[in-house]
Design an enzyme around this catalytic site. Structure first.
Site, short mmCIF file in Angstrom:
data_model
loop_
_atom_site.label_atom_id
_atom_site.label_comp_id
_atom_site.label_asym_id
_atom_site.label_seq_id
_atom_site.Cartn_x
_atom_site.Cartn_y
_atom_site.Cartn_z
N HIS A 79 20.77 -6.75 -26.30
CA HIS A 79 21.08 -5.89 -26.75
C HIS A 79 21.94 -5.67 -28.25
O HIS A 79 23.41 -5.46 -28.09
CB HIS A 79 21.68 -5.11 -25.69
N GLU B 65 42.53 11.87 -8.38
CA GLU B 65 42.23 10.71 -8.57
C GLU B 65 43.57 10.33 -9.74
O GLU B 65 43.48 8.69 -9.66
CB GLU B 65 41.69 10.26 -8.73
N GLY C 127 37.36 13.84 -26.97
CA GLY C 127 37.38 12.50 -27.45
C GLY C 127 38.92 11.19 -27.24
O GLY C 127 39.05 10.84 -28.35
N CYS D 70 15.32 -4.58 -25.60
CA CYS D 70 14.77 -4.41 -24.65
C CYS D 70 13.80 -4.82 -23.61
O CYS D 70 12.92 -4.61 -23.53
CB CYS D 70 16.67 -4.43 -23.65
N GLU E 239 22.90 -3.66 -30.68
CA GLU E 239 23.34 -2.31 -30.77
C GLU E 239 24.64 -2.91 -30.14
O GLU E 239 25.72 -2.01 -30.54
CB GLU E 239 22.97 -1.10 -29.69
N1 GLN Z 1 13.63 -2.74 -16.88
C1 GLN Z 1 14.30 -4.19 -18.00
C2 GLN Z 1 14.59 -5.12 -17.24
O1 GLN Z 1 15.30 -4.86 -15.67
C3 GLN Z 1 15.15 -3.99 -19.77
C4 GLN Z 1 16.33 -3.42 -19.37
C5 GLN Z 1 16.87 -2.89 -20.11
O2 GLN Z 1 15.98 -2.27 -21.18
N2 GLN Z 1 18.07 -2.83 -20.31
O3 GLN Z 1 14.52 -6.51 -17.43
#
Ligand code: GLN
Length: 536
Positions: A507, A151, A19, A382, A509
């Site tokens: 996204h 590394e 962590g 998405c 999130e």
């Molecule tokens: N596979 C889909 C695209 O490329 C959605 C990608 C995702 O959910 N980040 O548009």
């Protein structure tokens, strides 16, 4: 004289997964609460140029910054804890470092010199470590991997050199280590820590603070033993016990005065620490008044790190709604029309996750159909939004062959590449990455959540809503509530007759922060909470 930054190097020993990312973020937060400006950098010793093409099973989610960098998920923790935007400059992998040095060598920049790890690779690493010099009071640099790995050597060497360059009182080393409890001996063991510190010392690094991960309290005797053998002050041997939530870690560190010790070591004038808002947030995560169950439909469920930011965004939204969010993991590959009722019955909301490739698509579409027809709050992210569009086409528009051309190209590709993308086949370069502006329709759930017409959200995808079908969709009741400012790209779809059915091409999130959360996640959990209360 130009302002210079103070540097904190964070390394990890004994084993991985202790962590370090949370420790770095927590230290960052504590220093920020004291009024300092702080940023965090992640240095990853692997050879991949970025984690964009790495398997989420191995590496967890790919975190995307505003400027479109595909990075390690630790950058997500930094942003969530510090409420500070990260960028390309906050991350570097050995691959990037070597790539740049080799490119320069090819261009003749080294004028016939032998190009070596020391000084050329280490200089490049230091150059990157100094990207924020003078721009922040404190720069925290987290070194990925475990001390002793082959590394990570050039990175440790760069830390050593940089500390020497910036001088005493301007840099310090914190080492995260592990103190295992051995049942048969009924004892905590300090030897792995001693060895790890010894290895660090071989590279010229003497840690100032040891953060000791342990399953139980260290006790004075263990701390003084570690202090003695590792050449660290006893008060700087700090236990890091498992916390009920990662957001409690800063408070645990504060209890041991870690931030006070850091201020002393770095000659920083201490102001008062203010953790009141943060503690309230943690309290709400730990003891909320309400509870909801969310069906999380995804295909990487066995490895929840693949969905790290979504899980955290749900936690933030839960705290804001005074609600515990219990996740029911639904493997999209297992959902069928025959079992969907049994799999989703009783959930108060359904989230369909992002993803790539055709695996699990049918289960996602079936789950969305269930959410739409049962009036259960739905949040599609998405690929989850793209599947919602496909589901609507198949079941409302009467196009059973509707699909995304990612899975099947036919006349009914309601999700498709933009015309200009169709000729590109290279896997690396075709994604829409990073922050894009989006314009919201006022009469929509999205606007009700954001309370603003202009938003900015991060993307990571190739495919888009196909505008050829725009009219038929809207005529059949699907609302396009968010588009790119020029109106060309569909960013948000909603079903207005449903209690809360929102799919987003971006996204969200990635922009949810501790304490403040993200408007759409907050609205989604609020809708789920309302449904849970109806069902009581
Ligand atoms: N596979 C889909 C695209 O490329 C959605 C990608 C995702 O959910 N980040 O548009």
């Amino acid at each position: 004289m130009p302002k210079t930054s103070k540097y904190i190097f964070i390394t990890g020993g004994v084993l991985s997964s202790l962590g370090k990312g949370i420790a770095s973020s927590s230290i960052g937060l504590l220093l920020r609460q004291r009024g300092f400006t702080v940023t965090v950098q992640k240095m990853d010793p692997y050879i991949n140029v970025d984690p964009g093409t790495m398997n989420p099973y191995q590496h967890g989610e790919v975190y995307v910054t505003d400027d479109g960098a595909e990075t390690d998920l630790d950058l997500g923790h930094y942003e969530r804890f510090l409420d500070e935007n990260m960028s390309k400059a906050n991350t570097a992998s050995a691959g990037q470092v070597y790539y740049d040095v080799i490119m320069r060598e090819r261009q003749g920049a080294y004028l016939g010199k032998t190009v070596q790890v020391v000084p050329h690779i280490t200089d490049e690493i230091k150059h990157r470590m100094r990207a924020f010099d003078g721009k922040y009071d404190i720069v925290i640099i987290e070194i990925g991997g475990t001390v002793g790995d082959i590394e990570s050597l050039p990175f440790l060497e760069a830390c050593r050199q940089l500390r020497l360059e910036v001088g005493r009182g301007n840099a310090m080393d914190i080492h995260l280590t592990y103190v295992p409890f051995i049942k048969s001996a009924n004892e905590l063991k300090t030897k792995p820590t001693q060895h790890s510190v010894k290895t660090l010392m071989e590279f010229g690094i003497t840690p100032d603070v040891l953060l000791c991960r342990a399953e139980m309290k260290l006790g004075k005797d263990i701390r003084s033993k570690i202090a003695l053998f590792c050449n660290v002050e006893e008060r700087s041997v700090i236990e890091a016990l498992d916390a009920p939530t990662i957001y409690e870690v800063p408070m645990m560190f504060a209890k041991h005065e870690l931030d006070t010790i850091i201020c002393e070591k770095l000659n920083l004038k201490r102001s008062r620490r203010d953790l009141e808002t943060w503690s309230r947030f943690v309290h709400r995560i730990k003891s909320p008044r309400h509870s909801v169950e969310i069906g999380f439909v995804g295909k990487y469920n066995k490895y929840p790190d693949s969905y790290k930011s979504i899980i955290e965004a749900l936690t933030h939204a839960g705290a804001i709604n005074d609600t515990r969010v219990v996740i029911r993991w639904i493997d999209s590959e297992e959902v069928t029309a025959a079992n969907v009722d049994q799999m989703l019955k009783g959930v108060n909301g359904i989230l369909v996750a992002p993803g790539f490739g055709h695996r699990g698509i049918d289960g996602k579409i079936t789950s969305i159909h269930w959410a739409r027809t049962h009036d259960v709050p739905f949040f599609g992210i998405c690929l989850g939004m793209q599947c919602a569009v496909i589901e609507y086409a198949r079941n409302v528009l009467g196009m059973p062959a509707a699909n995304s051309s990612e899975f099947k190209r036919n006349k009914f590709s309601v999700i498709d590449l933009l015309p200009e993308q169709r000729s590109i086949t290279d896997k690396g370069g075709t994604m829409r990455l990073g922050a894009y502006p989006c314009h919201l329709e006022r009469k929509s759930k999205a606007f009700a959540a954001y309370k603003s017409e202009h938003i900015n959200e991060r993307h990571r995808h190739r495919y888009e809503f196909n505008n050829d079908f725009r009219e038929v969709f809207t005529a059949a009741g699907l609302k396009i509530s968010g588009t790119s400012p020029d109106g060309r790209l569909v960013e948000i779809v909603e079903v207005p007759s449903h209690r809360w059915f929102v799919g987003v091409q971006f996204h969200p999130e990635l922009k949810s922060r501790a304490v403040t959360g993200h408007p759409l996640f907050v609205a989604f959990i609020k809708a789920a909470r309302a449904l849970a209360q109806e069902n009581l």
